[in-house]
Enzyme design. Sequence first.
Site, PDB file in Angstrom:
ATOM      1  N   LEU A 540       0.838  -1.203   0.000  1.00 25.60           N
ATOM      2  CA  LEU A 540       0.000   0.000   0.000  1.00 25.60           C
ATOM      3  C   LEU A 540       0.864   1.240   0.000  1.00 25.60           C
ATOM      4  O   LEU A 540       0.455   2.300  -0.446  1.00 25.60           O
ATOM      5  CB  LEU A 540      -0.905   0.015   1.225  1.00 25.60           C
ATOM      6  CG  LEU A 540      -1.935  -1.113   1.273  1.00 25.60           C
ATOM      7  CD1 LEU A 540      -2.730  -1.041   2.554  1.00 25.60           C
ATOM      8  CD2 LEU A 540      -2.864  -1.020   0.080  1.00 25.60           C
ATOM      9  N   GLY A 544       7.333   5.084   7.835  1.00 28.54           N
ATOM     10  CA  GLY A 544       8.542   5.171   8.627  1.00 28.54           C
ATOM     11  C   GLY A 544       9.001   3.773   8.982  1.00 28.54           C
ATOM     12  O   GLY A 544       8.234   2.962   9.474  1.00 28.54           O
ATOM     13  N   PHE A 545      10.238   3.452   8.692  1.00 25.43           N
ATOM     14  CA  PHE A 545      10.884   2.209   9.084  1.00 25.43           C
ATOM     15  C   PHE A 545      10.263   0.961   8.462  1.00 25.43           C
ATOM     16  O   PHE A 545      10.433  -0.124   8.966  1.00 25.43           O
ATOM     17  CB  PHE A 545      10.903   2.060  10.605  1.00 25.43           C
ATOM     18  CG  PHE A 545      11.365   3.307  11.272  1.00 25.43           C
ATOM     19  CD1 PHE A 545      12.664   3.741  11.080  1.00 25.43           C
ATOM     20  CD2 PHE A 545      10.509   4.064  12.051  1.00 25.43           C
ATOM     21  CE1 PHE A 545      13.113   4.895  11.675  1.00 25.43           C
ATOM     22  CE2 PHE A 545      10.952   5.230  12.639  1.00 25.43           C
ATOM     23  CZ  PHE A 545      12.248   5.645  12.458  1.00 25.43           C
ATOM     24  N   VAL A 548       3.832  -0.835   4.279  1.00 25.30           N
ATOM     25  CA  VAL A 548       2.504  -1.252   4.696  1.00 25.30           C
ATOM     26  C   VAL A 548       1.872  -2.069   3.576  1.00 25.30           C
ATOM     27  O   VAL A 548       1.919  -1.673   2.412  1.00 25.30           O
ATOM     28  CB  VAL A 548       1.633  -0.026   5.031  1.00 25.30           C
ATOM     29  CG1 VAL A 548       0.250  -0.465   5.470  1.00 25.30           C
ATOM     30  CG2 VAL A 548       2.289   0.798   6.119  1.00 25.30           C
ATOM     31  N   ASP A 659       3.123  13.496  17.909  1.00 23.57           N
ATOM     32  CA  ASP A 659       3.287  13.680  16.458  1.00 23.57           C
ATOM     33  C   ASP A 659       1.926  13.892  15.794  1.00 23.57           C
ATOM     34  O   ASP A 659       1.575  13.222  14.828  1.00 23.57           O
ATOM     35  CB  ASP A 659       4.016  12.471  15.852  1.00 23.57           C
ATOM     36  CG  ASP A 659       4.641  12.793  14.496  1.00 23.57           C
ATOM     37  OD1 ASP A 659       4.709  13.985  14.138  1.00 23.57           O
ATOM     38  OD2 ASP A 659       5.052  11.858  13.797  1.00 23.57           O
TER      39      ASP A 659
END
Length: 857
Positions: A540, A544-545, A548, A659
Amino acid sequence: MEASLSVQSTAKGQGNYGHFLRYISTTTTHSKSRHSIKLLLVILFLAPLRSVSTYSGYIDVGFAGSAMSYVDTDGDFLYSPGNLFSLSFYSFSAQALFYLCVMHMASKEVVWTANQDSPLSHSDQLVFSMDGNAALVGSNGTVTLWSSNTTGLGVKRMVMLDSGNLILVNGANETMWQSFDYPTDTLLSGQVLQKGMHLTSRVSNSNMSSGSFSLSLAQGDLKLLYATSSSSALSQTYWSMLQDVRLVSHGRGTPSYVRFDSTGLNFVSDNGAVVSSISWISTATLCKASLHPDGNLVIYVFSSNVWAAQFTALQNGCSLPLSCGPSGVCKSGQCSCPSPLQALNENNVAEGCRSLAAPSCTNVSSRSLLLQEIGDGLDYFANNYAPPASMSDLDGCKKLCMENCSCYYFFFYNDSDSCFLYSQLGTIQSTGWGRMLFVKTNRALESSNLTAPAGVGGQPPSRGLPSFLLPVILGSISFIVLALACAFMYWFFKMHRVHFPQEDDYAEGDDVFLDTISGLPTRFTLKELQSATKNFSKKLGEGGFGSVYEGVLPDKTKVAVKRLEGAGAGQGKKEFRAEVAIIGRVHHMHLVQLYGYCAEGSHRLLVYEFLANGSLDKCLFGEGKKPLEWNVRYQIALSTARGLAYLHDDCREKIIHCDIKPENILLDEAYNAKLSDFGLAKLVNKEQSQVFTTMRGTRGYLAPEWIMNLAISEKSDVYSFGMVLLETISGRKNLELTAVSEKRYFPSYAYEQVERGAFMNLADERLNGEAVCIEELIRAAKVALWCIQEEISIRPSMAKVVQMLEGSLKIPDPPSSSFAGNVQTNMKEVMNTSERSSSFSNISKSAQIAVQLSEAR
Ligand SMILES: *[C@@H]1O[C@H](CO)[C@@H](O)[C@H](O)[C@H]1NC(C)=O
Ligand SMILES: *[C@@H]1O[C@H](CO)[C@@H](O)[C@H](O)[C@H]1NC(C)=O
Ligand SMILES: *[C@@H]1O[C@H](CO)[C@@H](O)[C@H](O)[C@H]1NC(C)=O
Ligand SMILES: *[C@@H]1O[C@H](CO)[C@@H](O)[C@H](O)[C@H]1NC(C)=O
C-alpha cells in the site's frame, strides 16, 4: 624530560628557538642550498626542539613556519585554549601538498582551509609579519598563495578560539579579521553567513580544491547552487531553505542573514529577530554544517565524540545534481542514458551522458538542427527554483530553443505550458509525470550515427550508484517517513475485531519485554501474516521504518500490515514497542485500532484496521480532490479533539502522542477521525505533568517547547492540534511560500483576521463560503489560536477544547499579544543560554522510566 616539556609547550618557550630558526632561515632564503640547509636544521635542531615548537591560544606577529617544522605534531602548531581546535598544516596522507587548516581536534576533521585551491609544498611558509599581515608564501618567497590582507590594520596577534574561529586582533584586542568570515565548506556553531558569503564544496574527500557546489545567501534565501561549468556564471539551484518543508516560520520580518548555532539554521532579520529556522533537538552545543563533495548539505552535532547527522538537505539520492552525472537519468537510484544520449563511460553509466552532437549554432544552419524528444516523465531539479523561460505551447518552446544558440536542452510542462531552457544539465530525475525533455542535436551527425552499428540508443541501467552515494541512499530512508501518509491513504475501515489462535513461543529479549505488558492485542505468527498478505504482494505504501501491505484475514476482515524492515528496523524497534505498548492497551473510537502484532526472529509486524478515506492531509491538500465540505471538516476537528482528550485524560497513564499532524489523522468512511502512528508517543505517570524527550515529531506542528529543548507535556499535543485545526479550516498548509506575503504564514494571518472579526477570510477559499457555518468557524478559529499560544499554561486542555468546539463552553477572545513575537524572544533567550538542560532536572525518576518504556534497548 621531553614529555614534560611537551606538556608545557608555550609561546614563550618557542620564542627563543623560533627566533633563532627564523634568523637562520631568512638569512638563507635566497641561497641555492636553502633546502639542504633546512634539512640539516631539521635533523640537528627540530627533533630536540619539537616539544617547544607549538603554541597555545595565540601567536604574536613576527612568526614564520612551514609544514616541515611541525611534522611531529601532525602539522598542528597553534591550539585553542581548551585544545578543541588547532591551526595546522594539513595534508592527505598520500600527497606532499599542504593546506593551512583549522582542525577539530577530537574528530581530526578540517573545518576551515585558507588555501583551498593553492596547496603548499612542505617548505612553503605561513608568515605572520610585523606589519600585521598573515600570508602563505611560496618557497621562492615571491608567490603569495593566500593573504589575510590585514597590512596596516594594527594587527598584533593571531588567536585560535575554542569556537573554531581563527581571528587576528589589534593591540586593543579588537577583531580585524576572522576565518568565520571566509568559510570553506563548513559552518560551525556561532558562525554567521552574510549576504555575499558562501560555502564551496571540495572536489572529493581527498581533494581540497573547489568543487561545483556552493551554498550561498542571495535574494533573502539560502540556496544550494550547482555550477554546470567553471566558465559559466549560470548556476542552477537545487535546494532552497525557504522552500524546504522543514523550515518553521516564527513571525514576520525580512531575513537579512543566516546564523548557524546549536538551536538551528536561522534566518535573522536586521533587528536580530529570528524570522524562520530549521532546527533539531539536541543538547550538544557544537554543531557543523558541511557542504559535502556530492553537493549535499548535512548538519551534524558533536556528541559522544562523534558527529551525528541531524539534518540532510537532500534526502533522496536522485535529487543530488550529479547523482548520475551530467545528463544522466536517475530513477530509484539507478542510472541510465536515454536515447539519443551516450554514456561518457560505457563501463560506468553513473558518470553521466553526453549528446551525440552538441551543435555549434554559429555555423550550423538551423535546418540541420533537430529537436528530439528524450522522454516523457522526466524532470529537472532546477525547474523548481527558476521561473520558466516562457509560458507558451510546445511549438513556442521549440522555437525559443531553436533561436537560442546556448539552448541545448529544454523541459516542457504541458500542464502549465512552462518552458525551461538549459545549455547544460546535471542529473535528470525520472518522475513519471507528463513532463517532456527535448535535446537539440545535429541532424546530419544524428543520421550518420544512426547507421552506425553500435553506440546508439538507450544504455542499459548501470549496476548501481557509485559507492559515494551510498550514505545518501541511506539518508533517503528518512525520506520514506514522509511517505507514511501515503501508506495510510488506502486503509479501509472494518468494525469487527478478529482473533487468531495465540502462539506461546516467547523467547527473545523483545518478547520478554512484550510479555511484561498486560492486555496486549493478538499475537500473529509470521506464516499467518504471510498468507493474509499473499506473501506481502500488495504494497500500500512505504512508511517510517517499513512498508505497509494490504491483507485479508481468514474471516475476510481487511487489514493493513506494517512491516518494519531494512536498515530502519533497528531504529524502528523502539517505535514498534512503543506502539504495541500504547495502542495495544487503549481502545477508543477515535484511535486507530491495532488488531495484533508479530514478533518472530528479526521480524516485527503490526496489524491494523483499514480506513476507507485515508489520511487527512490527502483529503485536505490532495491534488484534484473535491474540497471537504464544512460540516465534514468540523466533524473531523471534533473527533480528533475527542481522541486526543481521551489519550490525555481517560487512560491509566497520560499518553502524549507527540506527532499530531494531518498525516497521522485517518478517516473512516463516515469521516470520523482516528489518530494513528503512536511510534513517538510517550506514557506519562498521572502525577507527572511533563517529560523531557529527545524523540522528534514533525516540524510545522511542533510546539515551541520542543524546538527549545524544554520539557514537553500534553499541552505540546494541544499546540499541534491547533496547527492542524487551522489547516483543516483553511484547506491549506500553514506555511505556503507561494502565497502573498501576508498570507504566507497562516497562523499570523489568522490572528489578524480574528482580531478584525473577519472570520470568513479564514475558511477554505475553494468552499466559496458555501454551507460554512459561521458560528462553528468562529469557534474553530478562536480555539485554534488558543491552542497555539506560545505560553504553555494558557493553552486549554483537550477536554476544554472539546467542550469549546461542541459549543458548551463559551470561548473568550484569544489574548491580543502577538504570539509570533513571543516565539522570537524566546528563541533568542534559548540561543543565548548554553545551560539548557537544567530545565529537565525536575523530572522524577518515575517519569523517566515511563519515557524509557519506549526508548529502552
Ligand atoms: C584536485 O582536483 C582538481 C580539480 O579537479 C585537479 O586539478 C587537481 O589535480 C586535483 N588534485 C589532486 C591532488 O588530485
Ligand atoms: C564552425 O566554424 C569554425 C570556423 O569557421 C570551425 O573551426 C568549426 O569546426 C565549425 N564547427 C562545426 C561544428 O562545423
Ligand atoms: C538562451 O538559453 C539559455 C539557456 O541555455 C538561457 O539561459 C537564456 O536565457 C536564453 N536566452 C534567451 C534570450 O532566451
Ligand atoms: C500532457 O501530456 C500527457 C502525456 O504526454 C498527455 O496524456 C496529456 O493529455 C497532456 N496534457 C495536455 C493538457 O496536453
